[in-house]
Design an enzyme around this catalytic site. Structure first.
Site, PDB file in Angstrom:
ATOM      1  CD1 TRP A   1      15.991  63.407  15.214  1.00 49.83           C
ATOM      2  CD2 TRP A   1      15.273  65.519  15.298  1.00 49.83           C
ATOM      3  NE1 TRP A   1      14.761  63.453  14.603  1.00 49.83           N
ATOM      4  CE2 TRP A   1      14.299  64.744  14.644  1.00 49.83           C
ATOM      5  CE3 TRP A   1      15.043  66.882  15.463  1.00 49.83           C
ATOM      6  CZ2 TRP A   1      13.109  65.283  14.161  1.00 49.83           C
ATOM      7  CZ3 TRP A   1      13.853  67.418  14.980  1.00 49.83           C
ATOM      8  CH2 TRP A   1      12.905  66.621  14.336  1.00 49.83           C
ATOM      9  CG  HIS A   2      17.024  70.020  15.105  1.00 46.81           C
ATOM     10  ND1 HIS A   2      16.914  69.542  16.398  1.00 46.81           N
ATOM     11  CD2 HIS A   2      15.827  70.580  14.814  1.00 46.81           C
ATOM     12  CE1 HIS A   2      15.706  69.802  16.860  1.00 46.81           C
ATOM     13  NE2 HIS A   2      15.030  70.430  15.924  1.00 46.81           N
ATOM     14  N   GLY A   3      20.678  68.048  12.790  1.00 45.65           N
ATOM     15  CA  GLY A   3      21.713  68.054  11.773  1.00 45.65           C
ATOM     16  C   GLY A   3      23.098  67.967  12.382  1.00 45.65           C
TER      17      GLY A   3
END
Length: 637
Positions: free
Chosen positions: A407-409
């Site tokens: 989700w963060h990257g």
């Protein structure tokens, strides 16, 4: 210059978007903006329908000043989900699944396009020998509308806050499907819910059942709640500008920018400073958002609960970014089976993550290792039926944390970060089921293995793990000795009883035990931050390789032999940073009842004393402001 020219220039600046100077909570312009917004709000606060519409349009303007043309994207998300929820409620049961699936695909598809386009293009190109180029569809659309070439089409820019408002939209659709809420009838009310500007670009993630009851509630701001709101705003500004930005500018950013230029001590100090920095930055934003919302009569959910007081990795995630943790629990972990069962989705996710991980790492050995572990777990569960429930829980926990990392990257480092947090939770669950002698035997064996590896295959990473496991082993052995002494039989003369003294554990011993657990958890979480920070602030096209090299270089510096003779001199050079870090951690560890007490005392001050306190706080904060204000870290997510 005439008055008309001055007015024209002022209005032009007011209604134009400057990508170099977005509207931030830490800017004077934001507080001028909010003063005007609050002045207008004060005229209509008693009329909920008009108030909600006013705040909706204000929020749209705020997002425009923050993100420019991406306002169109936000408007699309608002419009689509408003009509999708109403269609879902009117649909027959057979069609409701279709509307839910379509809405999730649309919302998460938008998120995937802007956040993972580079990864998807590279993956398909490598897998099928294609030559797909990343193309900004929104930029091309705007060029077509305006008849110009003012918007870039060769690179995708991540819209600020896209993860937060898309997750909020998904939760709204899911809650309508589950019957927890009825879809809002008024478009402006729904638009206000999804775009409320204090929490729009960096959370917390607000759920409809929490916010809908406030839409038509009469405005009420008592004298004490006004004081509490002011306190949260000041608290957030101090966290951001005094702690987060100071630590970033004076140590963390420098070291992470080029770890090999700094000593092992500086790399370790930068890592611990970043751990405090990211908390102060993110929770500082949340505090300001909470205070601003309270001034307008709205209450946002709590997003942080002193996470570095956690005694284990599982407890940490119940205290850190709590709205995201609850979102992942309710819309991912539980649907996958939670702690009861593992679905096909659980194993499909593990398989997909193995493929993604192998691609990001550039090695199919990663996929093989993950697949081997997964097969081993499945076989163990098949051969040991009594362990199946435990294994299912572990699989779902790992899936949740791995997807939380992605989700963060789409970076190998974010996957490692998520995986380490998943492992931390699983290890804790297993650890608590072992007896103290077994715990001591295991950690000592692990320490011996790390020592052997550091001698037979010398590498900084083994040195690092050996020191860490040695510290853990010493603490575990001390606890084992105390445990054995406490269980020693007690007798008077020849009348020996074998009851345990553990029930009479002194408060001091309990405090030391808890402090040791907090210390271990903080060190573990800080170590995972190495991979989190290395994957941040990078061009998506280059993030994977640069992030891995940064993490590897820091491990090399920290794990290599230190020249202890220069450590005092280096520490003295960074004394102000270390003092700020120490003070920040001490404040963080203050008991919650003390913090509540001084919040209430501040809120109860006479207005003139409160105004004086605000003035002094602003002057104090101003001394720490850097020449170039730092963006909030979570704007990039």
């Amino acid at each position: 210059m005439t008055l008309a020219d001055i007015i024209r220039d002022f209005l032009g600046a007011l209604f134009s978007f400057d990508s170099a100077h977005p509207l931030l909570f830490t800017q004077f312009y934001f507080w001028a903006f909010f003063a005007l917004v609050f002045a207008g709000f004060s005229l209509i606060h008693s009329k909920p329908v008009l108030r909600n519409a006013y705040l909706f349009f204000v929020s749209l303007f705020f997002y425009y000043k923050t993100s420019g043309v991406f306002l169109l994207l936000l408007l699309f998300v608002v419009t689509y989900n408003y009509f999708a929820a109403r269609a879902l409620r009117r649909a027959r049961p057979a069609w409701q699944t279709f509307w839910v699936a379509l809405s999730v695909v649309v919302d998460l598809g938008i998120l995937a396009y802007f956040k993972y386009a580079y990864f998807i293009a590279d993956f398909l190109n490598d897998l099928f020998g294609l030559s797909i180029q990343v193309h900004d569809v929104l930029g091309e659309l705007m060029n077509g509308i305006t008849g110009t070439t003012a918007f870039r089409v060769d690179a995708i820019i991540l819209p600020v806050g896209i993860s937060f408002f898309t997750f909020q939209a998904v939760s709204y659709i899911m809650d309508v499907k589950r019957g927890k809420i009825e879809p809002l009838r008024k478009f402006l009310d729904f638009g206000f819910f999804l775009t409320f500007f204090p929490q729009l670009v960096a959370g917390p993630i607000v759920r409809a059942p929490e916010f809908f009851p406030q839409l038509y509630k009469p405005y009420n701001l008592s004298r004490r709640w006004f004081g509490i709101a002011v306190f949260w705003i000041l608290n957030g500004l101090v966290k951001k500008l005094v702690l987060a930005d100071y630590l970033a500018v004076n140590l963390s950013d420098r070291v992470f920018g080029n770890p090999l230029l700094y000593t092992g001590f500086e790399n370790l100090a930068a890592l611990f400073c970043y751990s405090l920095q990211v908390y102060a930055d993110f929770s500082g934003y949340t505090d300001i958002a909470t205070g601003v919302a309270m001034l307008m009569g709205f209450y946002l959910p709590k997003n942080f609960n002193s996470p570095y007081k956690a005694e284990n990795a599982q407890q940490f995630w119940r205290r850190w970014h709590m709205t995201l943790s609850r979102w992942l629990r309710d819309y991912l972990y539980i649907p996958l089976g939670g702690n009861r069962n593992a679905t096909w989705g659980s194993y499909i996710i593990i398989f997909a993550v193995a493929v993604i991980g192998s691609f990001l790492s550039g090695s199919w050995w990663v996929a093989f290792a993950v697949a081997l572990v997964t097969v081993s777990v499945v076989l163990y569960g098949w051969l040991k039926p009594d362990s199946r429930k435990m294994l299912r829980t572990h699989v779902n926990s790992m899936d949740t944390m791995l997807l939380g990392g992605l989700w963060h990257g789409a970076s190998w480092n974010f996957m490692i970060w998520g995986g380490l947090n998943g492992i931390g939770q699983i290890v804790y669950k297993i650890w608590t089921k072992w007896s103290r002698p077994v715990q001591a035997a295991f950690i000592c064996a692990l320490c011996a293995l790390m020592f052997a590896l550091s001698r037979w295959t010398p590498a900084p990473v083994w040195n690092l793990f050996f020191v860490w496991t040695l510290v853990l082993a010493i603490g575990t052995l001390v606890r084992l000795v105390y445990y054995l002494v406490q269980r020693w039989p007690i007798g008077v003369g020849h009348d020996v009883t074998c009851h345990s003294r553990l029930d009479r554990e002194s408060p001091a011993v309990k405090w030391i035990s808890n402090a040791w657990a907090v210390f271990q958890t903080f060190v573990f979480i800080t170590f995972t931050r190495l991979f989190f920070r290395s994957g941040s602030n990078l061009d998506p096209a280059l993030a994977n390789e640069e992030a891995w090299n940064t993490a590897k270089n820091m491990v090399t510096q920290i794990g290599s032999a230190w020249d202890l003779s220069i450590v005092p001199r280096v520490a003295w050079q960074h004394r102000y940073v270390l003092i700020v870090f120490a003070v920040g951690m001490l404040i963080h560890w203050i008991p919650e009842k003390w913090k509540r007490r001084y919040r209430i005392r501040f809120a109860s001050l006479p207005l003139f004393l409160m105004a004086l306190a605000v003035f002094l706080a602003v002057v104090f904060v101003y001394q720490f402001i850097t020449a170039d204000l730092q963006s909030f870290i979570y704007f990039q997510f």
